[in-house]
Design an enzyme around this catalytic site. Structure first.
Site, PDB file in Angstrom:
ATOM      1  N   ARG A   1     -34.450 -38.342 -62.627  1.00  0.00           N
ATOM      2  CA  ARG A   1     -33.916 -37.830 -61.439  1.00  0.00           C
ATOM      3  C   ARG A   1     -33.027 -36.543 -61.351  1.00  0.00           C
ATOM      4  O   ARG A   1     -33.014 -35.760 -62.948  1.00  0.00           O
ATOM      5  CB  ARG A   1     -32.293 -38.500 -60.651  1.00  0.00           C
ATOM      6  CG  ARG A   1     -32.237 -39.509 -60.050  1.00  0.00           C
ATOM      7  CD  ARG A   1     -31.150 -40.951 -59.622  1.00  0.00           C
ATOM      8  NE  ARG A   1     -29.669 -39.909 -59.553  1.00  0.00           N
ATOM      9  CZ  ARG A   1     -28.974 -40.405 -59.361  1.00  0.00           C
ATOM     10  NH1 ARG A   1     -28.464 -41.988 -58.880  1.00  0.00           N
ATOM     11  NH2 ARG A   1     -27.816 -39.973 -59.405  1.00  0.00           N
TER      12      ARG A   1
ATOM     13  N   LYS B   1     -22.109 -47.526 -61.288  1.00  0.00           N
ATOM     14  CA  LYS B   1     -22.450 -48.254 -59.834  1.00  0.00           C
ATOM     15  C   LYS B   1     -23.671 -49.375 -59.681  1.00  0.00           C
ATOM     16  O   LYS B   1     -23.448 -50.107 -58.948  1.00  0.00           O
ATOM     17  CB  LYS B   1     -22.339 -47.110 -58.885  1.00  0.00           C
ATOM     18  CG  LYS B   1     -21.092 -47.103 -59.374  1.00  0.00           C
ATOM     19  CD  LYS B   1     -20.145 -45.701 -58.180  1.00  0.00           C
ATOM     20  CE  LYS B   1     -21.246 -44.392 -58.114  1.00  0.00           C
ATOM     21  NZ  LYS B   1     -21.272 -43.311 -59.475  1.00  0.00           N
TER      22      LYS B   1
ATOM     23  N   ARG C   1     -30.699 -42.345 -68.802  1.00  0.00           N
ATOM     24  CA  ARG C   1     -31.519 -42.726 -68.130  1.00  0.00           C
ATOM     25  C   ARG C   1     -32.802 -42.916 -66.989  1.00  0.00           C
ATOM     26  O   ARG C   1     -33.495 -41.195 -67.242  1.00  0.00           O
ATOM     27  CB  ARG C   1     -30.050 -42.907 -66.329  1.00  0.00           C
ATOM     28  CG  ARG C   1     -30.767 -43.360 -64.874  1.00  0.00           C
ATOM     29  CD  ARG C   1     -30.099 -43.288 -64.318  1.00  0.00           C
ATOM     30  NE  ARG C   1     -29.668 -41.801 -64.090  1.00  0.00           N
ATOM     31  CZ  ARG C   1     -28.551 -41.865 -62.891  1.00  0.00           C
ATOM     32  NH1 ARG C   1     -27.983 -43.295 -62.384  1.00  0.00           N
ATOM     33  NH2 ARG C   1     -28.017 -40.970 -62.321  1.00  0.00           N
TER      34      ARG C   1
ATOM     35  N   ARG D   1     -15.931 -40.501 -51.128  1.00  0.00           N
ATOM     36  CA  ARG D   1     -15.762 -39.883 -52.794  1.00  0.00           C
ATOM     37  C   ARG D   1     -14.421 -39.113 -52.173  1.00  0.00           C
ATOM     38  O   ARG D   1     -14.491 -38.154 -53.364  1.00  0.00           O
ATOM     39  CB  ARG D   1     -17.115 -39.288 -52.810  1.00  0.00           C
ATOM     40  CG  ARG D   1     -17.906 -39.581 -54.160  1.00  0.00           C
ATOM     41  CD  ARG D   1     -19.183 -39.108 -53.823  1.00  0.00           C
ATOM     42  NE  ARG D   1     -20.134 -40.019 -53.979  1.00  0.00           N
ATOM     43  CZ  ARG D   1     -20.853 -40.138 -54.700  1.00  0.00           C
ATOM     44  NH1 ARG D   1     -20.688 -39.404 -56.475  1.00  0.00           N
ATOM     45  NH2 ARG D   1     -21.824 -40.736 -55.488  1.00  0.00           N
TER      46      ARG D   1
HETATM   47  P1  AP5 Z   1     -25.758 -46.353 -62.871  1.00  0.00           P
HETATM   48  O1  AP5 Z   1     -25.807 -47.406 -63.120  1.00  0.00           O
HETATM   49  O2  AP5 Z   1     -27.313 -45.630 -62.604  1.00  0.00           O
HETATM   50  O3  AP5 Z   1     -24.698 -45.403 -63.012  1.00  0.00           O
HETATM   51  P2  AP5 Z   1     -24.379 -45.065 -61.898  1.00  0.00           P
HETATM   52  O4  AP5 Z   1     -22.932 -45.188 -61.395  1.00  0.00           O
HETATM   53  O5  AP5 Z   1     -25.077 -45.377 -60.021  1.00  0.00           O
HETATM   54  O6  AP5 Z   1     -24.429 -43.170 -61.713  1.00  0.00           O
HETATM   55  P3  AP5 Z   1     -25.202 -42.131 -60.751  1.00  0.00           P
HETATM   56  O7  AP5 Z   1     -25.440 -41.597 -61.247  1.00  0.00           O
HETATM   57  O8  AP5 Z   1     -25.932 -43.159 -59.504  1.00  0.00           O
HETATM   58  O9  AP5 Z   1     -23.989 -42.291 -60.011  1.00  0.00           O
HETATM   59  P4  AP5 Z   1     -23.265 -40.984 -58.794  1.00  0.00           P
HETATM   60  O10 AP5 Z   1     -22.239 -40.739 -58.580  1.00  0.00           O
HETATM   61  O11 AP5 Z   1     -23.698 -39.536 -59.939  1.00  0.00           O
HETATM   62  O12 AP5 Z   1     -24.740 -40.841 -57.901  1.00  0.00           O
HETATM   63  P5  AP5 Z   1     -24.987 -40.796 -57.046  1.00  0.00           P
HETATM   64  O13 AP5 Z   1     -26.415 -41.469 -56.159  1.00  0.00           O
HETATM   65  O14 AP5 Z   1     -23.771 -41.762 -56.169  1.00  0.00           O
HETATM   66  O15 AP5 Z   1     -25.588 -46.325 -64.552  1.00  0.00           O
HETATM   67  C1  AP5 Z   1     -26.215 -45.266 -65.114  1.00  0.00           C
HETATM   68  C2  AP5 Z   1     -26.984 -45.297 -66.752  1.00  0.00           C
HETATM   69  O16 AP5 Z   1     -26.403 -45.773 -67.813  1.00  0.00           O
HETATM   70  C3  AP5 Z   1     -28.633 -45.641 -66.757  1.00  0.00           C
HETATM   71  O17 AP5 Z   1     -29.243 -45.661 -67.206  1.00  0.00           O
HETATM   72  C4  AP5 Z   1     -27.596 -47.703 -66.859  1.00  0.00           C
HETATM   73  O18 AP5 Z   1     -28.950 -48.231 -67.403  1.00  0.00           O
HETATM   74  C5  AP5 Z   1     -27.316 -46.911 -67.750  1.00  0.00           C
HETATM   75  N1  AP5 Z   1     -25.502 -47.963 -67.884  1.00  0.00           N
HETATM   76  C6  AP5 Z   1     -25.110 -48.521 -67.006  1.00  0.00           C
HETATM   77  N2  AP5 Z   1     -24.616 -49.146 -67.244  1.00  0.00           N
HETATM   78  C7  AP5 Z   1     -24.107 -49.682 -68.858  1.00  0.00           C
HETATM   79  C8  AP5 Z   1     -23.137 -50.064 -69.450  1.00  0.00           C
HETATM   80  N3  AP5 Z   1     -22.234 -50.543 -69.099  1.00  0.00           N
HETATM   81  N4  AP5 Z   1     -23.189 -49.963 -70.303  1.00  0.00           N
HETATM   82  C9  AP5 Z   1     -24.763 -48.496 -70.757  1.00  0.00           C
HETATM   83  N5  AP5 Z   1     -25.484 -48.726 -70.173  1.00  0.00           N
HETATM   84  C10 AP5 Z   1     -24.701 -48.377 -69.268  1.00  0.00           C
HETATM   85  O19 AP5 Z   1     -24.812 -39.654 -56.063  1.00  0.00           O
HETATM   86  C11 AP5 Z   1     -26.537 -38.909 -56.085  1.00  0.00           C
HETATM   87  C12 AP5 Z   1     -25.651 -37.457 -55.591  1.00  0.00           C
HETATM   88  O20 AP5 Z   1     -25.681 -38.060 -53.897  1.00  0.00           O
HETATM   89  C13 AP5 Z   1     -24.342 -36.707 -55.937  1.00  0.00           C
HETATM   90  O21 AP5 Z   1     -24.342 -36.344 -56.863  1.00  0.00           O
HETATM   91  C14 AP5 Z   1     -24.073 -36.033 -54.089  1.00  0.00           C
HETATM   92  O22 AP5 Z   1     -24.960 -35.076 -54.045  1.00  0.00           O
HETATM   93  C15 AP5 Z   1     -24.654 -36.445 -53.701  1.00  0.00           C
HETATM   94  N6  AP5 Z   1     -23.987 -38.331 -52.953  1.00  0.00           N
HETATM   95  C16 AP5 Z   1     -23.548 -39.419 -52.494  1.00  0.00           C
HETATM   96  N7  AP5 Z   1     -22.583 -39.668 -52.556  1.00  0.00           N
HETATM   97  C17 AP5 Z   1     -21.805 -38.722 -51.871  1.00  0.00           C
HETATM   98  C18 AP5 Z   1     -20.481 -38.722 -51.065  1.00  0.00           C
HETATM   99  N8  AP5 Z   1     -20.070 -40.144 -50.373  1.00  0.00           N
HETATM  100  N9  AP5 Z   1     -20.140 -37.585 -50.525  1.00  0.00           N
HETATM  101  C19 AP5 Z   1     -20.757 -36.809 -50.770  1.00  0.00           C
HETATM  102  N10 AP5 Z   1     -21.742 -36.593 -51.449  1.00  0.00           N
HETATM  103  C20 AP5 Z   1     -22.535 -37.587 -51.952  1.00  0.00           C
HETATM  104 MG    MG Z   2     -26.121 -44.748 -58.945  1.00  0.00          MG
END
Ligand code: AP5
Ligand code: MG
Ligand code: ZN
Length: 218
Positions: free
Chosen positions: A163, A15, A129, A90
């Site tokens: 992270r 994402k 990552r 989510r």
């Molecule tokens: P990356 O692009 O960083 O992946 P991402 O989908 O953004 O993954 P996140 O870990 O950010 O998602 P998440 O939902 O767990 O965390 P968030 O910050 O939203 O890519 C990942 C890796 O893969 C990178 O190293 C990249 O280089 C590589 N990559 C990317 N695409 C690739 C490809 N095609 N091929 C190969 N490699 C690739 O949320 C964090 C926390 O916040 C949650 O756990 C929760 O506690 C809280 N939170 C956030 N939103 C909410 C919500 N709506 N409700 C409640 N709690 C929430």
């Molecule tokens: Mg992300």
């Protein structure tokens, strides 16, 4: 016409990676609830202290907290040309809350893009990552190295971090929690004819081609 988007996908689906390309080309603000929580945590605000208990372990922050920050953010002026929500909603409660917000603000959703990746690939993506300290650009030790080793492609920075929730224990919880919520949310947006699926197991560039194709067809 404004471009009001949701980017969905399990943790590590890509994402944040795709969001960088989307906001660059379509000039809309990137609204990532995860980034907002991490910023609040690093600034030690009241929101940050509350969020940290959940995010560090990989659990979801309570809906009322998350809905509150998104509601405030969507009301800001820079969302006039559109917005890109990343990682929100989510839960079905959040999806309902968002439906109310978009109605109140008269900003109907244009599309929901779901980056679909086999969960088996995700642990590797998360544990490999690393992120630029200065600008937040995301890299991977196998799949996306900076062009010059040790130097950020975007800002030239030399410091990187991992992270807190990319440690193996938290990764396990994140995948479990999010997989459970994912299917009903996909149905929710499919039923509303807003859903576009993209195969996220392909390379970063290939995924971007598909995403861009969808966005330019809207
Ligand atoms: P990356 O692009 O960083 O992946 P991402 O989908 O953004 O993954 P996140 O870990 O950010 O998602 P998440 O939902 O767990 O965390 P968030 O910050 O939203 O890519 C990942 C890796 O893969 C990178 O190293 C990249 O280089 C590589 N990559 C990317 N695409 C690739 C490809 N095609 N091929 C190969 N490699 C690739 O949320 C964090 C926390 O916040 C949650 O756990 C929760 O506690 C809280 N939170 C956030 N939103 C909410 C919500 N709506 N409700 C409640 N709690 C929430
Ligand atoms: Mg992300
Ligand atoms: Zn950087």
């Amino acid at each position: 016409m404004s471009l009001n988007l949701i980017l969905m996908g399990l943790p590590g689906a890509g994402k944040g990676t795709q969001a960088q390309y989307i906001v660059d080309k379509y000039q809309i603000p990137h609204i990532s609830t995860g980034d907002m929580f991490r910023e609040a945590i690093s600034n030690e605000t009241a929101l940050g202290l509350k969020a940290k208990e959940y995010t560090d372990k990989g659990n979801l922050v309570p809906d009322e907290v998350t809905n509150g920050i998104v509601k405030e953010r969507l009301a800001e002026d820079d969302t006039k040309p559109g917005f890109l929500l990343d990682g929100y909603p989510r839960t079905l409660e959040q999806a309902d809350a968002l439906a109310q917000m978009t109605e109140d603000l008269n900003k109907p959703l244009s599309a929901v893009i779901n980056i679909d990746v086999d969960p088996k690939l995700l642990t590797d993506r998360l544990t490999g990552r690393f992120i630029c300290k200065k600008c937040g650009a995301t890299y991977h030790k196998l799949y996306h190295m900076p062009k010059v080793p040790g130097t950020c492609d975007v800002c030239g920075g030399h410091e990187f971090y991992q992270r807190e929730d990319d440690k193996p224990e938290a990764v396990k919880t994140r995948l479990k929690v999010n997989i459970k919520m994912n299917t009903p949310l996909i149905s929710y947006y499919k039923d509303r004819n807003l859903l576009f699926n993209v195969d996220g197991s392909q390379s970063i560039d290939e995924v971007w081609q598909k995403v861009d194709q969808i966005l330019s067809s809207l």
